[in-house]
Design an enzyme around this catalytic site. Structure first.
Site, PDB file in Angstrom:
ATOM      1  N   GLN B 128      18.151   2.345 -26.287  1.00 29.13           N
ATOM      2  CA  GLN B 128      17.581   1.123 -25.729  1.00 29.13           C
ATOM      3  C   GLN B 128      16.970   1.426 -24.363  1.00 29.13           C
ATOM      4  O   GLN B 128      17.665   1.908 -23.473  1.00 29.13           O
ATOM      5  CB  GLN B 128      18.677   0.070 -25.573  1.00 29.13           C
ATOM      6  N   GLY B 129      15.680   1.154 -24.220  1.00 31.16           N
ATOM      7  CA  GLY B 129      15.020   1.400 -22.933  1.00 31.16           C
ATOM      8  C   GLY B 129      14.542   0.112 -22.318  1.00 31.16           C
ATOM      9  O   GLY B 129      13.434  -0.348 -22.583  1.00 31.16           O
ATOM     10  N   SER B 131      15.740  -0.993 -18.685  1.00 31.37           N
ATOM     11  CA  SER B 131      15.664  -0.893 -17.218  1.00 31.37           C
ATOM     12  C   SER B 131      14.518   0.008 -16.758  1.00 31.37           C
ATOM     13  O   SER B 131      14.113   0.927 -17.464  1.00 31.37           O
ATOM     14  CB  SER B 131      16.965  -0.314 -16.666  1.00 31.37           C
ATOM     15  N   SER B 163      20.931   5.465 -22.303  1.00 30.79           N
ATOM     16  CA  SER B 163      22.006   6.272 -22.881  1.00 30.79           C
ATOM     17  C   SER B 163      21.517   7.026 -24.105  1.00 30.79           C
ATOM     18  O   SER B 163      20.765   6.475 -24.913  1.00 30.79           O
ATOM     19  CB  SER B 163      23.182   5.381 -23.299  1.00 30.79           C
ATOM     20  N   GLU B 246      25.280  -9.562 -29.346  1.00 32.00           N
ATOM     21  CA  GLU B 246      26.452  -8.890 -28.773  1.00 32.00           C
ATOM     22  C   GLU B 246      27.670  -9.774 -28.895  1.00 32.00           C
ATOM     23  O   GLU B 246      28.722  -9.351 -29.325  1.00 32.00           O
ATOM     24  CB  GLU B 246      26.203  -8.558 -27.299  1.00 32.00           C
ATOM     25  N   SER B 375      25.050  -7.240 -14.564  1.00 30.40           N
ATOM     26  CA  SER B 375      26.198  -6.883 -13.717  1.00 30.40           C
ATOM     27  C   SER B 375      27.166  -8.056 -13.577  1.00 30.40           C
ATOM     28  O   SER B 375      26.837  -9.197 -13.901  1.00 30.40           O
ATOM     29  CB  SER B 375      25.706  -6.480 -12.332  1.00 30.40           C
ATOM     30  N   GLU B 377      27.975  -9.554 -11.021  1.00 33.63           N
ATOM     31  CA  GLU B 377      27.402 -10.560 -10.120  1.00 33.63           C
ATOM     32  C   GLU B 377      26.463 -11.489 -10.882  1.00 33.63           C
ATOM     33  O   GLU B 377      26.484 -12.709 -10.696  1.00 33.63           O
ATOM     34  CB  GLU B 377      26.664  -9.867  -8.955  1.00 33.63           C
TER      35      GLU B 377
END
Lengths: 378, 393
Positions: B128-129, B131, B163, B246, B375, B377
């Site tokens: 998965q690309g 970012s 990853s 997910e 994240s 946050e």
């Protein structure tokens, strides 16, 4: 596996919510704050009229005969509104001990009276040197002719100023921390030699200290078997502990709602302070803690209802979690609301006072962590 | 209310448990918690073992080679799988776990027939690309450009933190096809063959001496428009749908339970004052706190599954699973690292055994849990604004 509440459960929960709304308010709580009892009999009676005192007792003793999980919704709503009436002590401690450990004649005599709201009961088991451990019992009951003579001191008896009868854990044999040798007795409030010292708890409710000075009770006052009182007492304590967790989860939900409402309206630096991420993230943490507490509490209720082997562990998970979370949530609420939280005028502070008391009742987080580890065998 | 599994559920659990015990090679269990260091060839091998059993895609329809499990079966399977010590397979996670279900929902028939069989068999590894160097938490500000040229898109730009890209054959990605409107508009969801001319994959060396992720450069890479998923410029909505896949299964609760048990085993092995560390009252208390927190999280999963069974789909409140689960996982790994004492100073140790590798790698790798996929946050802001309805401005 299924944790969903049925529509019957939800109906009872809704009727509890509207009852609390109608009969109770924070204004009432303020008025009762300095009252020696901290609740009123008229509201208690109304609860009895609705059948709530005997919700989980079998129909043969005047009860509604509902599953244990029906108490969950009721307690969540009591917790939301901080209803102070001594339901928990009478139903979950006193009456429940009679139901689970009493003789047929004790059940027939006591349970219908509880159901009608005419009799209030509680349990006296805490002692000065035992912290929260149930097997620590130094109050002695010695054979005395036909009956027994009880001597010693019990502390912080929940709703002890209003209870008509106490169920007392006593030492009839063995040493002070032995699990065997504990016997339960029913002692009336007006027993000769029983000194009752009232205590006001932080949340405006009541407790008492009991000093037994050669209090004579007949053998018929014994609940269950001689020397074998602890197993039934532990079982009942686990149910009462799950019950207070449900109340605490209700309290957490209300504290979160009140706080979010406040920070959405309070304006500083030209905008609602609830727009600031520093506050938003604290509010999110309150929500997370409440959700986890609720799940652990539901699991404990389901374990008790199904009588699973691991129910004592499930209860300790729930109480360890709820005690810590309720304190955390209400202290964060205090921080987010600021100075106003200190005042009796604001509602939010009442939740912290309740969290402090409920967090300790039936054992705090550390006690239940230790108990959990012991039950798990490490 | 019912707390235990039904008879059917128990039967299913026992079947899964027995099969896993029989068929999971020791060499693969030994690498769990080490996470990103897992050997891709070993992953492929285990992927095939699972695929042959028909269990590679728990949620994937049976007629397409998946397991076709219901919600409860999926939970039981995923739980038993990871609590057994079997690792999250990256060969499976991104393909059958992510892009596969998305293609079933939004892909063309041609896309489904072309890609899905190889995903299930383990022939093709996907990555998965999303970012970019300047588009992390603020993903919608991505800049990798794709210009239409005939029936092809020409890609220019850079993706990062991908990853297993160094072992992957294909990547699903988000590219900018229009910059005129709001930043969420003009993004396209695209499938890219990593063997295409102009693709450069560069592994990023990490603290752990491994390359858990890569960056990828596109220098005028030509991708057929047939590889667009959904409509051109509508990729943001497709990506949001992907996140919904997910749901519950995104957080490996079974792996957390496995990690907690690992802490206890290590604390029984390590001695303090001549006695097992677990008997030290301070350590015991710290450990039991993790156990009850873990149990409460597990109870939360049970609650949510009960809701799923009655058709109440969990909404944004599931954000808290990721926040709390990730942070709890880190606390568990921190205590695991503490439990091996001095051995915690080394990455590997033959004398103490594989537990050292699990503890040190796991402790470092667990940092990723509160960073990837939104994240902590970001998740807290989602809870505050979408669940608690706090004002945005």
């Amino acid at each position: 596996m299924d944790f969903e509440l049925t529509s019957e459960h939800l109906m009872l929960k809704e009727s509890a919510a509207s009852f609390v709304k109608k009969e109770h308010s924070f204004e009432r709580l303020r008025k009762l704050h300095n009252d020696p009892l901290g609740y009123t009999d008229d509201v208690y009676k109304k609860m009895a009229e609705l059948g709530w005192m005997s919700l989980i007792y079998p129909e043969e003793y005047g009860g509604l005969g509902l599953d244990f999980s029906f108490a969950l919704g009721l307690l969540e709503e009591f917790g939301r509104g901080l209803l102070p009436e001594p339901w928990l002590s009478t139903v979950m401690l006193g009456g429940n001990l009679v139901l689970m450990g009493g003789s047929e004649s004790q059940k027939e005599e006591i349970l219908p009276e509880i159901a009608s709201g005419d009799l209030k009961m509680t349990a006296a088991y805490l002692e000065d040197d035992g912290m929260y451990e149930l097997n620590f019992c130094s109050v002695s009951a010695t054979k005395n002719g036909e009956g027994f003579s009880i001597s010693g001191k019990k502390i912080f008896v929940l709703d002890g100023c209003s209870a008509d009868k106490f169920i007392v854990t006593t030492r009839t044999s063995g040493s002070v921390t032995d699990k065997e040798g504990i016997t339960l007795f029913i002692v009336p409030r007006d027993a000769a030699g029983l000194e009752i010292k009232p205590v006001k708890t932080m949340d405006g409710r009541n407790a008492c200290m009991l000093e037994f000075k050669d209090v004579s009770v007949p053998e018929s006052a014994m609940l269950g078997e001689l020397d074998h009182g602890l197993p039934v007492f532990s079982e009942v304590m686990d149910q009462a502990t799950a019950a207070i967790c449900a109340e605490m989860v209700g309290g957490m939900s209300a504290a979160i709602d009140i706080t979010c409402e406040y920070i959405s309206e309070r304006v500083q630096f030209g905008k609602a302070i609830g727009t600031f991420q520093a506050l938003q993230h604290k509010a999110a943490d309150m929500f997370i803690q409440k959700e986890l507490s609720a799940s652990a509490m539901y699991y404990a209720f389901a374990s008790i209802e199904e009588k699973t082997e691991d129910r004592a562990m499930a209860v300790s998970v729930a109480k360890a979690k709820c005690s810590a979370a309720y304190l955390d949530v209400t202290k964060t609420a205090f921080q987010l609301c600021g100075a106003i939280a200190f005042t009796r005028e604001a509602d939010i502070g009442f939740f912290l006072m309740r969290a402090e008391v409920a967090g300790i009742l039936f054992g705090d987080t550390d006690y239940h962590l230790d108990r959990y580890a012991t039950l798990k065998g490490y | 209310m019912q707390v235990s599994y039904s008879q059917d559920e128990q039967k299913f659990r026992d079947e899964v448990r027995a099969w896993l015990k029989e068929n999971t090679p020791d060499e693969i269990i030994a690498q769990t918690l080490g996470g990103s260091t897992l050997d891709p060839e070993l992953q492929k091998k285990y992927h095939k073992i699972l695929a042959e059993k028909g269990w590679i895609g728990p949620a994937f329809p049976k007629e397409l080679g998946g397991a076709g499990f219901g919600e409860m079966e999926q939970f039981i399977f995923n739980y038993e799988y990871s609590v057994s010590g079997a690792p999250r397979l990256k060969t499976q996670l991104m393909s059958v776990g992510m892009i596969g279900p998305l293609l079933l929902q939004f892909g063309t028939k041609e896309q489904q027939e072309r890609f899905i069989p190889d995903m299930l068999s383990g022939e093709t590894i996907w990555c998965q690309g999303f970012s970019e160097p300047n588009a992390g938490s603020d993903l919608a500000s991505l800049k990798t450009k794709a210009e239409l040229d005939g029936d092809e898109l020409v890609l220019y730009g850079q993706k990062t933190w991908i990853s297993i890209a160094d072992h992957a054959d294909w990547m699903f990605t988000l590219v900018r096809t229009d910059s005129s409107g709001r930043k969420q508009q003009g993004i396209t969801f695209l499938l890219v063959d990593l063997k295409s001319p102009g693709v450069t994959v560069r592994p990023i060396e990490a603290l752990t001496d491994h390359a858990p992720f890569c960056e990828i450069f596109f220098d005028n890479v030509r991708v057929p428009v047939a590889n667009i998923v959904g409509k051109m410029h509508d990729g943001w909505n497709i990506a949001k749908a992907l996140m919904q896949h997910e749901r519950l299964n995104a957080f490996p609760i079974g792996e957390l339970v496995y990690a907690v048990e690992t802490v206890r085993k290590n604390a029984e092995k390590t001695k303090f004052r001549g006695k097992p560390l677990i008997e030290d009252p301070v350590f015991r208390r710290k450990y039991s706190l993790l156990e009850i927190d873990c149990q409460a999280l597990l109870d939360t999963f049970f609650m949510l599954i009960s809701q799923l069974k009655t058709g109440t789909a969990p909404g944004p409140q599931t954000s808290f699973l990721k926040v709390y689960g990730g942070e709890l996982y880190q606390r568990v790994m921190d205590l695991d690292h503490e439990a091996i004492g001095s051995y915690g100073m080394s990455w590997y140790n033959e004398e103490f055994g594989n537990d050292v590798h699990q503890a040190t790698m796991g402790m470092i790798n667990s940092r990723s849990l509160t960073i990837w996929g939104g994240s902590s946050e970001i998740q807290r802001t989602i809870i505050a604004t979408q669940v608690l309805n706090l004002p945005r401005k």
